[in-house]
Design an enzyme around this catalytic site. Structure first.
Site, PDB file in Angstrom:
ATOM      1  N   ARG A 133       1.039   4.971  -8.228  1.00  0.00           N
ATOM      2  CA  ARG A 133       1.451   5.050  -6.824  1.00  0.00           C
ATOM      3  C   ARG A 133       0.433   4.384  -5.900  1.00  0.00           C
ATOM      4  NH1 ARG A 133       3.523   9.939  -6.066  1.00  0.00           N
ATOM      5  NH2 ARG A 133       3.424  10.122  -8.320  1.00  0.00           N
ATOM      6  N   THR A 134      -0.844   4.581  -6.139  1.00  0.00           N
ATOM      7  CA  THR A 134      -1.850   3.974  -5.271  1.00  0.00           C
ATOM      8  C   THR A 134      -1.846   2.453  -5.430  1.00  0.00           C
ATOM      9  OG1 THR A 134      -3.223   5.961  -5.435  1.00  0.00           O
ATOM     10  CG2 THR A 134      -4.293   3.969  -4.643  1.00  0.00           C
ATOM     11  N   LYS A 144     -17.564  -6.630 -22.980  1.00  0.00           N
ATOM     12  CA  LYS A 144     -18.460  -7.571 -23.679  1.00  0.00           C
ATOM     13  C   LYS A 144     -19.866  -7.511 -23.106  1.00  0.00           C
ATOM     14  CE  LYS A 144     -14.912 -11.039 -24.837  1.00  0.00           C
ATOM     15  NZ  LYS A 144     -14.445 -12.400 -24.546  1.00  0.00           N
ATOM     16  N   HIS A 157     -11.810   8.507  -1.920  1.00  0.00           N
ATOM     17  CA  HIS A 157     -10.503   7.851  -1.927  1.00  0.00           C
ATOM     18  C   HIS A 157     -10.063   7.806  -0.458  1.00  0.00           C
ATOM     19  CE1 HIS A 157      -6.664   6.453  -3.006  1.00  0.00           C
ATOM     20  NE2 HIS A 157      -6.116   7.515  -3.536  1.00  0.00           N
ATOM     21  N   ARG A 196      -9.944   0.607  -7.931  1.00  0.00           N
ATOM     22  CA  ARG A 196     -10.134   1.976  -8.437  1.00  0.00           C
ATOM     23  C   ARG A 196     -10.946   1.897  -9.715  1.00  0.00           C
ATOM     24  NH1 ARG A 196      -6.402   7.262  -9.084  1.00  0.00           N
ATOM     25  NH2 ARG A 196      -6.461   6.956  -6.841  1.00  0.00           N
TER      26      ARG A 196
END
Lengths: 337, 337, 337
Positions: free
Chosen positions: A57-58, A86, A135, A107
């Protein structure tokens, strides 16, 4: 704050006029988000959407907000097989990937990682959640929703009476929302949680020091009688030692239509950051509330698009150009807001 | 070569005028890539981005390059659960998927697979890497970067003195770059590697046959004294029998600021195809080089966008239309190149 | 039916005039899909592409169709780590995600789930496949292809003679195609399958009740002599108890060029919903048919774009606006249809 070119990393970076500016711009996005008009103000711009932790959703809300402004979105999800695996540093990743876009929404599961990334990025970075930490666009859309819902009831944020319910210890959203509320003195806050999941003391003290009245409670029904908003949250089960421990609390403060009718004032607004749990014995908000017009949880999700459009236009400094050359929508739109 | 409608599969397909043509077009992309101007020349066109092996930076670089020309990108990543897993041939996959786009950028772990796919495709295919085999846009951006960095120092490619350092046996990038360099006779090449990871003899001979001076060395510090460019590479650990064998070589030729100052001429350029390893004892290029203005590794990554924009406009035959109807960027741009 | 604002969930929702309307609109999409012209009729619109089960070709076909109309695509693939995994209901997912787009294309492994999602969605939903249940755009593109191929041979759907071959018991595509064919009385249908994988009796009866002649057979060569179309299908191995059981049937009705030449009328069209199996002893359609101009399997895949463009313009009610402000393509197009 000066928005143009800034990173949006934490609610702590905002003063009250900043929040008010964001909300005023979000209001101006409404005809575009609700599909009455189209703007192409960010035509040619690219959003780098980097979700190193999944969040449908975000991620989609940020992407759609950018598309609605006329820009393109290049997405990266997951990072198990990426260069980081890596041995590449977050610094290098940021230097390289910021060369491919004009603004980044990110995120990441590790607290602080988005800020570290932003430090090396050559374009503005918006924090879409860094683990248990921050957030900010969620907190902004929550407060924007409170403001909108109150406005239809003839009230303002300073007159707010709000109950926050559930896992107040681990719930990132209630922490950030409290910090934003602290900018608007005079709010009455009721904190309803199991004793073990109480709001951290620092935040309670901050609210009180900011001029709020704060009451703590372990009982739902008696505590939601005189509030404008019930803000319910889910148990953050991923933060507990075991599923069993999480289950102890799950469904403990369950709101349904009969409890609502028996205890709340008429028109009390119900909010939730979503997802809400739909499993038996684990529901915070019962399905029988779905027809209650005061259930604002989907308007709240919709408002995320407005707030994110506002953040994009502010950091890219195009607020005053959004309405230029805008035109009406020409396709069928079933949207019911 | 005739670019319009051609596949870009291997550096072997280029003559020197082709490379020069690509670089000349890449130069013309600079105002668009660096966000001073916007073009919509490929509005309505679709890039099929097919990364059957993950590579965030290459995938996003191709996608952003296409967006910057006004086109759309449809991506496919991974193929564990795709039709190929149900027994579909690469021929069928190519016939079908090439019906959904105007040009394809493809990466695949199997050497030769991209060429096989291109043989069945109905639209131009650009090889974004097929295992140990080819990655032509990487070689082009490397040489383009060498050209750009030399130009700011008043030199041309023919006057180049370059040291290639690290795993020259398995490193695909140094093989392809060498093939391109062979088109520009007169270069002085120093090859620095452990004895076991020397540049394949065929490539060394090809360089010499093309009129280059080639020196091989197993020692870093003494060998980088008289070069314009140090091109460092990581150990290709996935090509070794074991992690232990790879660890033998990792971090063997580590360049840091003090070695640079003690040994290199002023303004010696440092390049690397990235990702560079940031783990202790495994770094090829130390973090303390990050403030050295001659560290060109991020300019090199940025140049990938220019070169890919050039390839797209050449194979889709729109070079002369890019500047038409272009306009200035109207949003905040923090880009520092 | 009224298309504007409707969900497209099942072939059962169509009457014959609806199918004819879709095909007429699909015809009008041809200059845009085949890259002679560009339209921006859906500029500013967003497709929510939600593939909770992987399907590269269907996902990219929907996305490209939307891009070709000028719209943007926001994709979600997989759902192991999504909100649904945290206990969110399909209702909540639909309410939230439908706030981020103007129309949704969705695939989900569970029969009925797309209809359930559509029931809560605030925008039109097009079913891109819900398990063994429905995949209406596939059936439409199959019938559209039959119509197109017949038209070049001077015939119409009512004059069709078709053989359906393979796993007729579990093959979703032949079930849906049969339902659509039932709307066009007079077709001669030959059903060729192993006894154990016969077409479900209900569908056979429905075809007969609709005025079709239906013949069942267990033998390929003698049964394809007098048909216009051979529609071949793969064994749905994922529907069998074991790989061994699936292997019993795989490759049982294998068509190759010599069988075709020996048995079929000239110009008999070969179709397949793809992917076709390319593994030894498992091929339904041999590679030696690839040069046969009557092999229509890739034209069939191409037609998926036309049909999906038609569905988008119909449910978003912009059919009459597509040609306005359209312009010619200005880039190289190698497309050979």
């Amino acid at each position: 704050m000066e928005f143009a070119g800034s990173h949006i990393l934490s609610v702590d970076q905002f003063e009250r006029p900043d929040v008010e500016r964001i909300f005023e711009v979000a209001d101006r996005m409404e005809p575009y988000a609700h599909r009455r008009r189209i703007t192409r103000v960010l035509e040619g711009a690219i959003l780098g959407s980097m979700f190193f932790e999944p969040s449908t959703r975000t991620r989609v809300s940020f992407g759609s907000a950018f598309n609605l402004l006329g820009g393109e979105v290049r997405e990266t999800t997951g990072f198990e097989q990426s260069a980081i695996a890596k041995g590449e540093s977050l610094y290098d990743t940021a230097r390289v990937l910021s060369g491919y876009s004009d603004v980044i929404a990110m995120r990441h599961p590790t607290p602080g990682s988005v800020a570290e990334f932003a430090g090396a990025s050559r374009v503005p970075v918006i924090n879409g959640g860094d683990g248990s930490n921050e957030h900010p666009s969620q907190a902004l859309l929550d407060l924007y929703t409170i403001r909108s819902e109150l406005a239809t009831r003839g009230r303002s944020i300073e007159q707010l009476r709000i109950a926050m319910v559930g896992d107040l210890r681990f719930g990132r959203t209630v922490h950030s929302l409290s910090k934003l509320l602290a900018l608007f003195p005079g709010v009455q806050v009721v904190l309803i949680s199991p004793r073990e999941l109480r709001m951290p003391e620092g935040i309670v003290e901050h609210l009180r020091a900011s001029g709020h009245s704060v009451l703590e409670s372990e009982e739902l029904e008696s505590s939601i009688a005189h509030v404008d908003i019930v803000y319910s949250t889910r148990i953050q089960e991923e933060r507990f030692q075991s599923q069993e421990e999480a289950d102890l609390y799950r469904g403990r403060f369950r709101l349904n239509q009969s409890i609502y009718t028996a205890n709340c004032e008429p028109n009390t607004v119900i909010m939730h950051p979503l997802p809400r749990d739909s499993r038996d014995n684990a529901r915070e908000l019962d399905d029988d509330l779905n027809d209650n017009p005061n259930l604002a949880i989907f308007r709240q999700a919709d408002n995320g698009v407005l707030v994110r459009m506002a953040l994009f236009t502010l950091v890219l400094d195009v607020v005053d150009q959004v309405d230029r050359e805008a035109r009406d929508v020409n396709w069928y739109t079933a949207r019911r807001f």
